[in-house]
Enzyme design. Structure first.
Site, short mmCIF file in Angstrom:
data_model
loop_
_atom_site.label_atom_id
_atom_site.label_comp_id
_atom_site.label_asym_id
_atom_site.label_seq_id
_atom_site.Cartn_x
_atom_site.Cartn_y
_atom_site.Cartn_z
N HIS A 86 0.69 -1.10 0.02
CA HIS A 86 -0.04 0.02 -0.06
C HIS A 86 0.74 1.38 0.13
O HIS A 86 0.37 2.28 0.49
CB HIS A 86 -0.91 -0.15 1.27
CG HIS A 86 -1.95 -0.94 1.12
ND1 HIS A 86 -2.87 -1.46 2.19
CD2 HIS A 86 -2.69 -1.60 -0.03
CE1 HIS A 86 -3.59 -2.45 1.76
NE2 HIS A 86 -3.50 -2.51 0.30
N CYS A 112 5.16 15.68 -12.47
CA CYS A 112 6.16 14.85 -12.77
C CYS A 112 7.11 15.44 -13.52
O CYS A 112 6.78 15.89 -14.74
CB CYS A 112 5.70 13.55 -13.01
SG CYS A 112 7.18 12.47 -13.47
P1 NAD Z 1 -7.35 -3.71 9.94
O1 NAD Z 1 -7.43 -2.49 10.74
O2 NAD Z 1 -8.19 -4.01 9.13
O3 NAD Z 1 -7.00 -4.80 11.07
C1 NAD Z 1 -5.92 -4.85 12.11
C2 NAD Z 1 -6.05 -6.16 12.60
O4 NAD Z 1 -4.86 -6.16 13.79
C3 NAD Z 1 -7.31 -6.72 13.24
O5 NAD Z 1 -7.41 -8.03 12.87
C4 NAD Z 1 -6.71 -6.94 15.01
O6 NAD Z 1 -7.28 -7.80 15.44
C5 NAD Z 1 -5.17 -6.70 14.88
N1 NAD Z 1 -4.54 -6.10 16.23
C6 NAD Z 1 -4.95 -5.31 16.54
N2 NAD Z 1 -3.96 -5.16 17.77
C7 NAD Z 1 -2.98 -5.94 17.37
C8 NAD Z 1 -1.48 -6.39 17.69
N3 NAD Z 1 -1.20 -5.53 18.94
N4 NAD Z 1 -0.93 -7.21 17.34
C9 NAD Z 1 -1.36 -7.97 16.28
N5 NAD Z 1 -2.56 -7.76 15.74
C10 NAD Z 1 -3.29 -6.80 16.29
O7 NAD Z 1 -5.77 -3.48 9.44
P2 NAD Z 1 -5.45 -3.74 7.86
O8 NAD Z 1 -6.05 -5.37 7.70
O9 NAD Z 1 -4.04 -4.05 7.69
O10 NAD Z 1 -6.14 -3.11 7.02
C11 NAD Z 1 -6.35 -1.56 6.95
C12 NAD Z 1 -5.41 -0.95 6.17
O11 NAD Z 1 -5.23 0.57 6.31
C13 NAD Z 1 -4.17 -1.62 5.69
O12 NAD Z 1 -4.27 -2.31 4.55
C14 NAD Z 1 -3.14 -0.31 5.75
O13 NAD Z 1 -2.95 -0.04 4.40
C15 NAD Z 1 -3.85 0.64 6.45
N6 NAD Z 1 -3.27 1.34 7.61
C16 NAD Z 1 -2.19 1.27 7.84
C17 NAD Z 1 -1.63 1.63 9.10
C18 NAD Z 1 0.04 1.80 9.45
O14 NAD Z 1 0.71 2.00 8.40
N7 NAD Z 1 0.45 1.32 10.44
C19 NAD Z 1 -2.51 1.91 10.19
C20 NAD Z 1 -3.92 1.89 9.72
C21 NAD Z 1 -4.22 1.63 8.54
ZN ZN Z 2 5.77 10.70 -14.34
#
Ligand code: NAD
Ligand code: ZN
Length: 247
Positions: free
Chosen positions: A108, A137
């Protein structure tokens, strides 16, 4: 494959789940990319003036403050020990790179890079936060945006192909901190399973993936990965046997 749960112990909230941003603020419209395309300059101006949705302001502040936690360092240790070939992360926080991981696909994108929508050229921003919309760009003249994949935006083809190639090679895939519900990234987990790879889930809570996993570890990413790296640091062991014993 890691998801937002991987970085919870670094202080970055998830979208879904108990303390998730959407749970607290409500789910945002899923047409972010369409709106960006319609008015890129207006979109950038909102960013610069911090007029984005409240949940995005909270996420941005958390991303700026975050540092890798023991789970990120454990992934690097597992890579160094030869136990881990590649990480596909859905996260945009760059914490795997900060922890020194080498073989990483940020499916992502990464919040600290810009990407051209025409030719795909990427440019690192480092710690710099843009204070005005970027110029078109220099290579092809098309619109430049954050490398982060927006809702409704296709994953860049080079990235998707690289991720699929790793899934095709995999004999075992560990799904860490992902609800496995963001497509098309999550679909790779089902593809891995259908191609005979073992699936391990590390997540404190049940997900859509749980029922097809060979091993489920109900622990946080930090706890589980720290222990896993410890096992590899202290003895040469079979992965499956020891994770099952730890469950
Ligand atoms: P999600 O928010 O859909 O799911 C998060 C998962 O993490 C849940 O299943 C939850 O049970 C689990 N979780 C919570 N605490 C945890 C821990 N301490 N250890 C392990 N697991 C834990 O996340 P997703 O499926 O990644 O989808 C959301 C999208 O949003 C991602 O694809 C991403 O692109 C983006 N996102 C990124 C960030 C980041 O970069 N840190 C943060 C938020 C969202
Ligand atoms: Zn370009």
């Amino acid at each position: 494959m890691t998801g937002a749960g991987m970085s919870v112990e670094s202080g970055i909230p998830t979208f879904r789940g108990k303390d998730g941003l959407w749970t607290r603020y409500g789910q945002p419209p899923m047409d972010g990319f369409k709106r960006f395309r319609a008015d890129p300059v207006g979109w950038w101006q909102k960013q610069v003036n911090r007029q984005m949705d409240a949940h995005m302001v909270e996420l941005r502040d958390a991303l700026i403050a975050a540092e890798p936690h023991p789970g990120h360092h454990a992934l690097t240790a597992l890579e160094e020990a030869g136990a881990l070939n590649h990480v596909i992360t859905q996260n945009i926080d760059g914490l795997d790179l900060k922890a020194g991981l080498q073989n990483l696909i940020e499916i992502h994108g990464n919040r600290s890079r810009l990407r051209c929508l025409g030719c795909g050229e990427r440019e690192s921003l480092g710690d710099f936060v843009p204070v005005e919309p970027p110029e078109p760009c220099a290579e092809c003249g098309d619109t430049v945006k954050f490398d982060t994949v927006m809702f409704g935006e296709p994953i860049p083809e080079d990235t998707m192909q690289a991720a699929r190639a790793q899934i095709d090679l995999a004999t075992c895939v560990v799904a860490i901190g992902t609800s496995a519900s963001v497509r098309p990234a999550s679909g790779l987990l089902w593809i891995a399973k259908s191609q005979g790879a073992k699936l391990i889930e590390i997540n404190p809570f049940e997900t859509k993936l749980t029922s097809i996993c060979d091993v489920v570890v109900r622990a946080t990413a930090g706890e589980a990965l720290d222990q896993l790296a410890e096992i590899f640091a202290t003895s040469a062991v079979q992965v499956s046997g020891d994770i099952a014993a730890n469950e």
